[in-house]
Every structure is written in structure tokens, then in C-alpha cells.
Design an enzyme around this catalytic site. Structure first.
Site, PDB file in Angstrom:
ATOM      1  N   GLY A 155      45.462   7.233 120.048  1.00 21.31           N
ATOM      2  CA  GLY A 155      46.014   7.057 121.383  1.00 21.31           C
ATOM      3  C   GLY A 155      45.085   6.286 122.301  1.00 21.31           C
ATOM      4  N   CYS A 167      38.002  15.137 124.561  1.00 23.72           N
ATOM      5  CA  CYS A 167      37.406  13.809 124.317  1.00 23.72           C
ATOM      6  C   CYS A 167      36.108  13.617 125.087  1.00 23.72           C
ATOM      7  CB  CYS A 167      38.409  12.721 124.677  1.00 23.72           C
ATOM      8  SG  CYS A 167      39.921  12.818 123.696  1.00 23.72           S
TER       9      CYS A 167
END
Length: 385
Positions: free
Chosen positions: A71, A324
Site C-alpha cells: 500500500g 509502520c
């Protein structure tokens, strides 16, 4: 032995059986999908079947689906100067909401002086007045607003954003990674021009994503150059097994979406009702539309790192927000943008549910929380004595 409970589905999901089966079948193929012989054509068929599945899921055209490694890459591919809608002017600046994923906040291929930030409300929703004002201040802009926030679960008014962006001659990119498979949407209902997706948020494998373009979007240039794969928009031999798994996971997620969403919403409410028994506990963005599976909360005296470890010792996997950040527990930029003080931005914990989460899982999580909360309360009393 106490069973483990996994409540970190927004970080990544378990692999669906359908995706695993599709990947195992793909691993037995020897052909390169760019080769014209029989072995290559079999590999190509798997890629194109997955492309069809992803396109159908979001109301796009197969030829407008660009597979990527993740993504983050899909977002980086989308964020570039020069994009335009039809015969419109190319965009020369970028506007992003203050609560976007780090891969969007990084700005893609725009220079730092060409990037502006859109404010959000205290509920974590885009401030449409601020967006309108910034759109009127300069050249046509590419605007990037996520459909649902990965930390709070807050759902953004994307269709309203799109109306403002298009009226100003701009282009709209929507990071739909966290919303995919949890709420129904498509390109037409969002009026999005570009849409980012990721396989591992819906039961597919890690390492596969996609950027989907609406019909009429022009000017996209490849990040990776070399071969002519993905119609020249993303060079490199396709990850056939990963893409096959993405397609299978997409079909399974779409088929079960309505039932899964209703069940997760009930479990989320059960979880929140239990959490609210703790005095002073705050659940973020609970006054706006949210994903049916996401709870972000903080309590007085709680530090995120302590809470995440405490839950883990109690057999429950949770997180402090976005995964992340190289495993680091750090203050939430989302909550900071919403106007919360640092003691809350450093203490927020996210619990996120999935298709296999059960009432027993929720109850075990609440049991772990009550034990942890009692420890926090005692520590707070000692600190104030």
C-alpha cells in the site's frame, strides 16, 4: 495455558484459507507472466483474474488496476505532479489531511514546498472549510484524504471532499487501505480519481498492493522503470503468487463484508461498554462514523508502551496505533492533529477486530484490561500521594 487473543487486525490480518490455496497453486507454476508460451500464459491468467477481482470490488476497470509491492508503494505512485482529470489542468501542488498515513504525509514525488496540510476537527474528520480555503488559494491541487483512519477508525466525508476538489479543478486520491473489506464503497460513490489498496489488510499476503485509477485520469508516470509490466505503469516481474492471493482474499472479503461488519460492530460495542467501566477512560472519535472493528482509547496515567506490554503479558496482542514505525511506540500524530495533549497522544492504545474474533476474545481482552487498569490506578495513586 492461556489462549492468545489477536486484536491487532488493523496492523495486519491472518491469511485467509482462500488466499493461501490460491498462492499454493501459483507457486506450482513456472512461467513468467510476460512470456508468451503456455507456462507464461497460465501465470498471466492468474494475474488477470486477480486484477478483475480487485477492479470489480471497487467498481473500476481491470486495465486501470496497477499492482504494487504494498500500500505504501501504491500511495507513492499516486502522489505526483502532473496528474489531471480528462482535459483539465495538471496538478502542481499536494494537499493532505493531517491524519494521513506516513506514506502519504511523506508527499510522494512532490517537493516539500509544494505540500500543504488540511486541518481536522477534534473528532479526526477533515475540516471542509479549511480544505475549501486552501483549494481557492492557488493552482489545481492533488488532494489525498484517507477513507478511514487506521488509528481511530474515523470515516472521512470523502464524497464531500471530492465535490470541493473537482469544483476547484483538482484531483482526488483516496487511501482506502484500512477501509477495504470493512465498509462498502466504490470509485463512483467516493468520486475518487485514484484509490490505494493493500492485500494484507483483508486476509491476503503481505507485500502486495494496488493503485486503481478512475476512468479519465491521465498523467500517471511509473516510479519503477524498465520493463513494460502493468501497462508501463510499474516495471518489474509481477509477484504472481502474491497477486493471486490478493485476488482470492478480495473475493472472500467482499462476499462476507456485510455479515462480518455487522458482527464486528456488535463485538466492538461489547468491548467499548466494558472499557467504559474504567473511570476517566476516553474512546477517540466515538462521536463520528467509524470502522466497525476499531477502538482507540486512553486512560489517565496510562503509557502506551506499558499498556501494550501489559496486554501482551495477559495474552492479548494490541498496538499503540500505526504498525509502520519500525516497532517503536511513539506519540500519535493523529491525536496531536486532533488537538489532544501529549499525555494522551503518548498513551493511546488501539484494539482492532477481525472476521474470526469472538465474544470470548473480547471478554479475555477486557479481563486483561481490568488487571492492567487496576495496576495503573494504583500507580497513579502512588504518584499523587
Amino acid at each position: 495455558m492461556t489462549p492468545r487473543v489477536y486484536l491487532d487486525w488493523n496492523a495486519t490480518t491472518p491469511l485467509r484459507p482462500e488466499a493461501k490455496a490460491a498462492m499454493e497453486a501459483a507457486w506450482d507454476l513456472s512461467g513468467n507472466p510476460s512470456s508468451v508460451h503456455s507456462e507464461g500464459r497460465k501465470a498471466r491468467r492468474l494475474v488477470e483474474d486477480a486484477r478483475d477481482a480487485v477492479a470489480k470490488a471497487v467498481g473500476g476497470r481491470p486495465q486501470d488496476v496497477v499492482f504494487s509491492s504494498c500500500g505504501t508503494e501504491a500511495n507513492a505512485l499516486a502522489l505526483m505532479p502532473g496528474l489531471r482529470r480528462g482535459a483539465g489542468a495538471p496538478v502542481m501542488r499536494l494537499l493532505v489531511s493531517a491524519v494521513e498515513h506516513a506514506s502519504v504525509l511523506a508527499g510522494g514525488r512532490f517537493g516539500a514546498d509544494a505540500i500543504g496540510t488540511i486541518r481536522v476537527t477534534g473528532s479526526g474528520v477533515v475540516d471542509l472549510d479549511d480544505l475549501r480555503a486552501q483549494l481557492n488559494e492557488g493552482a489545481p491541487a492533488l488532494v489525498s484524504v484517507m477513507l478511514a483512519n487506521n488509528e481511530t477508525g474515523a470515516i472521512q466525508p470523502v464524497a464531500e471532499v471530492a465535490e470541493l476538489v473537482h469544483a476547484a479543478g483538482g484531483v482526488l486520491h483516496v487511501d482506502a487501505i484500512q477501509a477495504f473489506g470493512k465498509i462498502p464503497f466504490d470509485l463512483a460513490s467516493l468520486q475518487a480519481d485514484l484509490l490505494s489498496l493493500s492485500a494484507h489488510k483483508i486476509g491476503g499476503p503481505k507485500g502486495v498492493g494496488a493503485l486503481v485509477l478512475a476512468e479519465g485520469v491521465q498523467g500517471l508516470e511509473a516510479l519503477l522503470r524498465g520493463g513494460g509490466q502493468e501497462l508501463g505503469r510499474r516495471a518489474g516481474t509481477e509477484n504472481v503468487a502474491g497477486i493471486a492471493g490478493f485476488g482470492a482474499a478480495t473475493r472472500a472479503a467482499v462476499a462476507a463484508l456485510k455479515a462480518d461488519a455487522a458482527r464486528m460492530r456488535g463485538l466492538r460495542d461489547r468491548l467499548e461498554n466494558g472499557l467504559r467501566q474504567t473511570p476517566g477512560l476516553l474512546i477517540f472519535s466515538d462521536d463520528v462514523k467509524r470502522l466497525p472493528n476499531t477502538v482507540l482509547f486512553a486512560a489517565p496515567g496510562m503509557k502506551a508502551e506499558t499498556a501494550v506490554i501489559g496486554f501482551d503479558l495477559g495474552g492479548v496482542a494490541v498496538s499503540s496505533g500505526s504498525a509502520c514505525s519500525s516497532g517503536k511506540v511513539q506519540p500519535s500524530h493523529v491525536l496531536a492533529a486532533m488537538g489532544y495533549h501529549s499525555d494522551l497522544t503518548q498513551g493511546a492504545v488501539r484494539l482492532s477486530l477481525g472476521w474470526s474474533t469472538t465474544e470470548t476474545d473480547v471478554d479475555l481482552a477486557l479481563k486483561a484490561w481490568r488487571k492492567l487498569a487496576n495496576t495503573l490506578v494504583k500507580g497513579e495513586r502512588r504518584n499523587t500521594a
